[in-house]
Design a protein around this motif. Structure first.
Motif, PDB file in Angstrom:
ATOM      1  N   CYS A   7       0.870  -1.124  -0.115  1.00 19.62           N
ATOM      2  CA  CYS A   7       0.053  -0.176   0.112  1.00 19.62           C
ATOM      3  C   CYS A   7       0.809   1.148  -0.022  1.00 19.62           C
ATOM      4  CB  CYS A   7      -1.083  -0.140   1.360  1.00 19.62           C
ATOM      5  SG  CYS A   7      -2.042   1.099   1.296  1.00 19.62           S
ATOM      6  N   GLU A   8       0.566   2.397  -0.848  1.00 18.96           N
ATOM      7  CA  GLU A   8       1.206   3.351  -0.964  1.00 18.96           C
ATOM      8  C   GLU A   8       0.618   4.706  -0.440  1.00 18.96           C
ATOM      9  OE1 GLU A   8       1.956   3.462  -5.033  1.00 18.96           O
ATOM     10  OE2 GLU A   8       3.522   2.281  -5.224  1.00 18.96           O
ATOM     11  N   LYS A  52      -5.637  -0.574  -8.497  1.00 13.95           N
ATOM     12  CA  LYS A  52      -4.312  -1.503  -8.665  1.00 13.95           C
ATOM     13  C   LYS A  52      -4.761  -2.765  -9.316  1.00 13.95           C
ATOM     14  CE  LYS A  52      -0.450   0.414  -5.807  1.00 13.95           C
ATOM     15  NZ  LYS A  52       0.415  -0.038  -4.683  1.00 13.95           N
ATOM     16  N   GLU A  53      -5.897  -3.027  -9.124  1.00 13.03           N
ATOM     17  CA  GLU A  53      -6.739  -4.460  -9.469  1.00 13.03           C
ATOM     18  C   GLU A  53      -6.001  -5.477  -8.904  1.00 13.03           C
ATOM     19  OE1 GLU A  53      -6.787  -3.983 -14.001  1.00 13.03           O
ATOM     20  OE2 GLU A  53      -8.730  -2.884 -13.736  1.00 13.03           O
ATOM     21  N   VAL A  54      -5.836  -5.474  -7.625  1.00 13.85           N
ATOM     22  CA  VAL A  54      -5.377  -6.448  -6.924  1.00 13.85           C
ATOM     23  C   VAL A  54      -6.060  -6.989  -5.845  1.00 13.85           C
ATOM     24  CG1 VAL A  54      -2.932  -5.889  -7.275  1.00 13.85           C
ATOM     25  CG2 VAL A  54      -3.937  -4.985  -5.233  1.00 13.85           C
ATOM     26  N   ASP A  55      -5.903  -8.265  -5.496  1.00 12.62           N
ATOM     27  CA  ASP A  55      -6.630  -8.775  -4.447  1.00 12.62           C
ATOM     28  C   ASP A  55      -6.602  -8.301  -3.051  1.00 12.62           C
ATOM     29  OD1 ASP A  55      -8.014 -10.812  -6.109  1.00 12.62           O
ATOM     30  OD2 ASP A  55      -5.917 -11.877  -5.905  1.00 12.62           O
ATOM     31  N   ALA A  76      -6.959   2.444   1.600  1.00 10.59           N
ATOM     32  CA  ALA A  76      -6.224   1.160   1.385  1.00 10.59           C
ATOM     33  C   ALA A  76      -6.990   0.306   0.449  1.00 10.59           C
ATOM     34  CB  ALA A  76      -5.705   0.255   2.353  1.00 10.59           C
ATOM     35  N   GLY A  77      -8.398   0.223   0.598  1.00  9.56           N
ATOM     36  CA  GLY A  77      -9.236  -0.506  -0.271  1.00  9.56           C
ATOM     37  C   GLY A  77      -9.396   0.171  -1.717  1.00  9.56           C
ATOM     38  N   GLU A  94       4.087  -7.659  -6.115  1.00  8.51           N
ATOM     39  CA  GLU A  94       4.972  -6.708  -6.774  1.00  8.51           C
ATOM     40  C   GLU A  94       5.599  -7.442  -7.843  1.00  8.51           C
ATOM     41  OE1 GLU A  94       7.879  -5.014  -4.049  1.00  8.51           O
ATOM     42  OE2 GLU A  94       6.945  -3.047  -4.099  1.00  8.51           O
ATOM     43  N   GLY A  95       4.759  -8.163  -8.574  1.00 14.25           N
ATOM     44  CA  GLY A  95       5.193  -8.743  -9.933  1.00 14.25           C
ATOM     45  C   GLY A  95       5.938 -10.078  -9.782  1.00 14.25           C
ATOM     46  N   ARG A  96       6.345 -10.511  -8.349  1.00 14.44           N
ATOM     47  CA  ARG A  96       6.941 -11.692  -8.240  1.00 14.44           C
ATOM     48  C   ARG A  96       6.105 -12.914  -7.856  1.00 14.44           C
ATOM     49  NH1 ARG A  96      11.026 -13.445  -3.098  1.00 14.44           N
ATOM     50  NH2 ARG A  96      11.336 -15.590  -3.843  1.00 14.44           N
TER      51      ARG A  96
END
Length: 273
Positions: free
Chosen positions: A132-133, A163-166, A156-157, A253-255
């Motif tokens: 979260c940024e 960001k289209e993440v879970d 954060a939500g 983060e892409g990993r």
């Protein structure tokens, strides 16, 4: 009269909102629980955390705020709403009306609501996440419990959606890893289990507490630590835990992570009724 959405209406039409301290000041707490087949998971632990939080806020709970009454109320609500065997229960307590920042009363209002909840499946327990940024948390006298002042998690939500993440991992104001948006975080490195200290400002999760017990009963010493983002980057397994269950991070983060399901199976032993 009040101006509500820029329309003048009689004050009585908005009910008690303008007097309600939960609405006006976030002056209260809540607990979210799961009820399965008439049994509320970890109910005593939830009540213990709630009472500690109310004590910290100097709110006096009613004598009826006990295990027996809550079970009875939840069963009545579930029957009235025609709900099934898997239910989400929200117990909210807040200070009664009166005063500005300095309250007049320390007595509490209590509300219980129930909703059906979808059980986790093999398809929805792997999650894509990021850091979260836009929001942080901080340690305080009430950071261990769930308060009605939830703007850090709301922000954060919103970021999660953008960001289209879970889910998102939230750090504290000093940059230490704290928690997910609505769950605690564990990670494993070289068969050692880690979770953030409560001093990071994370919620003292009820599932977190019981998972730690299960892990220690299986010979794992859970290390409560102050960790940076890079500690998670090099973790072998990252897990999200709350009352709804256990999820495994598949991407951060892409990993990508090849997370063995055996860890989730072990964590889930804490939820056995």
């Amino acid at each position: 009269m009040v101006s509500y959405n820029f329309e003048l209406i009689p004050e009585k039409k908005i009910g008690a909102l303008n007097l309600d301290r939960g609405f006006q000041y976030g002056d209260g707490l809540f607990e979210t629980m799961i009820c399965e087949n008439g049994q509320i998971l970890f109910l005593e632990d939830h009540l213990e955390r709630l009472r500690k939080g109310l004590k910290a806020l100097r709110i006096t709970p009613p004598k009826s705020l006990n295990k027996e009454t809550i079970i009875s109320e939840v069963r009545s609500l579930a029957e009235a709403d025609g709900l099934g065997d898997h239910i989400r229960v929200k117990l909210t307590t807040w200070r009664k009306e009166g005063g500005l920042y300095t309250p007049i009363s320390n007595e509490a209002n209590v509300m219980i609501t129930v909703k059906p909840v979808q059980q986790q499946t093999d398809e929805n327990y792997f999650i894509k996440t990021d850091f979260c940024e836009t929001s942080t948390v901080a340690y305080s006298a009430v950071s261990f419990c769930k308060t009605l002042s939830s703007m850090s998690y709301v922000l954060a939500g919103i970021e999660k959606k953008e960001k289209e993440v879970d889910d998102l991992i939230i750090c504290n104001t000093e940059g230490y890893v704290a928690e997910f948006i609505s769950s605690n975080i564990f990670w494993i490195k070289d068969d050692k289990v880690y979770t953030p200290k409560l001093e990071t400002g994370c919620v003292a999760g009820i599932s977190r507490k019981n998972i730690i017990k299960v892990l220690e009963n299986h010979g794992y010493k859970v290390k409560k630590v102050l960790a940076r983002k890079y500690d998670l980057t090099y973790a072998d397994v990252i897990l999200s835990t709350n009352i709804a269950g256990v999820k495994i991070v598949k991407e951060l983060e892409g990993r990508t992570y090849n997370s063995p399901r055996a860890w989730r199976t072990l964590f889930l032993k804490a939820y056995d009724l």
